[in-house]
Design a protein around this motif. Structure first.
Motif, PDB file in Angstrom:
ATOM      1  N   MET A  10     -10.015  22.425  -6.955  1.00 42.89           N
ATOM      2  CA  MET A  10     -10.234  22.576  -5.536  1.00 42.89           C
ATOM      3  C   MET A  10      -9.295  23.660  -4.996  1.00 42.89           C
ATOM      4  SD  MET A  10      -9.628  19.838  -2.460  1.00 42.89           S
ATOM      5  CE  MET A  10      -7.855  19.920  -2.412  1.00 42.89           C
ATOM      6  N   LYS A  11      -9.848  24.573  -4.218  1.00 43.04           N
ATOM      7  CA  LYS A  11      -9.025  25.613  -3.611  1.00 43.04           C
ATOM      8  C   LYS A  11      -8.331  25.041  -2.388  1.00 43.04           C
ATOM      9  CE  LYS A  11     -11.444  29.681  -5.163  1.00 43.04           C
ATOM     10  NZ  LYS A  11     -12.211  30.867  -4.812  1.00 43.04           N
ATOM     11  N   ILE A  12      -7.029  25.231  -2.352  1.00 46.37           N
ATOM     12  CA  ILE A  12      -6.228  24.801  -1.209  1.00 46.37           C
ATOM     13  C   ILE A  12      -6.071  25.977  -0.256  1.00 46.37           C
ATOM     14  CG2 ILE A  12      -3.981  23.938  -0.474  1.00 46.37           C
ATOM     15  CD1 ILE A  12      -3.808  22.599  -3.290  1.00 46.37           C
ATOM     16  N   TRP A  21       2.143  17.887   3.651  1.00 45.41           N
ATOM     17  CA  TRP A  21       0.761  18.306   3.416  1.00 45.41           C
ATOM     18  C   TRP A  21       0.622  19.784   3.739  1.00 45.41           C
ATOM     19  CZ3 TRP A  21       1.616  13.570   5.899  1.00 45.41           C
ATOM     20  CH2 TRP A  21       1.119  12.436   5.231  1.00 45.41           C
ATOM     21  N   VAL A  22      -0.215  20.460   2.976  1.00 43.45           N
ATOM     22  CA  VAL A  22      -0.578  21.844   3.274  1.00 43.45           C
ATOM     23  C   VAL A  22      -2.077  21.838   3.584  1.00 43.45           C
ATOM     24  CG1 VAL A  22      -0.971  22.478   0.834  1.00 43.45           C
ATOM     25  CG2 VAL A  22      -0.456  24.257   2.506  1.00 43.45           C
ATOM     26  N   TYR A  23      -2.451  22.612   4.601  1.00 40.87           N
ATOM     27  CA  TYR A  23      -3.836  22.627   5.073  1.00 40.87           C
ATOM     28  C   TYR A  23      -4.586  23.819   4.509  1.00 40.87           C
ATOM     29  CZ  TYR A  23      -2.643  18.869   8.163  1.00 40.87           C
ATOM     30  OH  TYR A  23      -2.252  17.641   8.632  1.00 40.87           O
ATOM     31  N   PRO A  24      -5.830  23.596   4.058  1.00 45.20           N
ATOM     32  CA  PRO A  24      -6.629  24.716   3.555  1.00 45.20           C
ATOM     33  C   PRO A  24      -6.973  25.681   4.690  1.00 45.20           C
ATOM     34  CG  PRO A  24      -7.925  22.686   3.555  1.00 45.20           C
ATOM     35  CD  PRO A  24      -6.538  22.330   4.004  1.00 45.20           C
ATOM     36  N   ASN A  25      -7.089  26.925   4.324  1.00 45.21           N
ATOM     37  CA  ASN A  25      -7.427  27.950   5.311  1.00 45.21           C
ATOM     38  C   ASN A  25      -8.911  28.279   5.266  1.00 45.21           C
ATOM     39  OD1 ASN A  25      -6.894  29.241   2.682  1.00 45.21           O
ATOM     40  ND2 ASN A  25      -7.363  31.132   3.777  1.00 45.21           N
TER      41      ASN A  25
END
Length: 184
Positions: free
Chosen positions: A1-3, A102-106
């Motif tokens: 999955m691309k983050i 948490w890091v959010y997808p762009n």
């Protein structure tokens, strides 16, 4: 999955608004969107504050943040986060605290958060580094997501210097292929 999907690397100094605040993103910086919460939280709530940070592969700690950023941007009192001891960063003793990050997808090719896509939890085994408000050096100008966060979460990342973007993703079949090609 691309983050992070073709997340652009800033080409020139820009001003970014989030909430009622403005920050400066300098040339050649990689802006990511993060959230921090107490360690026992399993999923981030919809209303959890999201704030900008810099992906800094030269930073040798997983996540570093000033006390005031944690209070004002993440809405958390550092005293509520369990202390895990200290770490020395640039000769300064900084408190490590247990937290969920948490890091959010762009949106592919843009710096904005991709709404509707869930954030990715990043394990921070050593905790997060929280600079005290009384510190001689107040800490990073913006929160920093360091290389250890990518490594300890087994994330693949690559940089496209021609297009000036970075991609970060979870492990998949491509990793074996890339490793094989690198051996040639």
């Amino acid at each position: 999955m691309k983050i992070l999907d073709r997340l652009p690397i800033t080409g020139e100094r820009t001003s970014l608004r989030f909430g009622d605040r403005y920050i400066t993103v300098r040339s050649n910086q990689i802006l990511v969107w993060m959230s921090v919460h107490m360690a026992g939280v399993l999923e981030p709530e919809q209303s959890i504050p999201k704030f900008p940070a810099l992906l800094d592969t030269g930073n040798n700690f997983g996540f570093s943040i000033q006390d005031r950023h944690l209070r004002e941007w993440a809405g958390l009192d550092p005293a509520l986060l369990e202390s895990l001891g200290h770490v020395k960063i640039d000769g300064q003793v900084v408190t490590r605290r247990q937290a969920k990050v948490w890091v959010y997808p762009n949106i592919p090719g843009r710096q904005e958060i991709a709404n509707g896509k869930p954030p990715s939890w990043l394990k921070m085994a050593k905790g997060i580094a929280v600079y005290s408000p009384n510190a001689v050096i107040p800490g990073p100008r913006l929160p920093l997501l360091g290389l250890p966060a990518l490594l300890s979460n087994d994330l693949d990342w690559w940089l496209d210097p021609e297009r000036r973007h970075i991609t970060v993703q979870t492990r998949n079949w491509r990793r074996r292929l890339i490793r094989l090609l690198c051996r040639l």
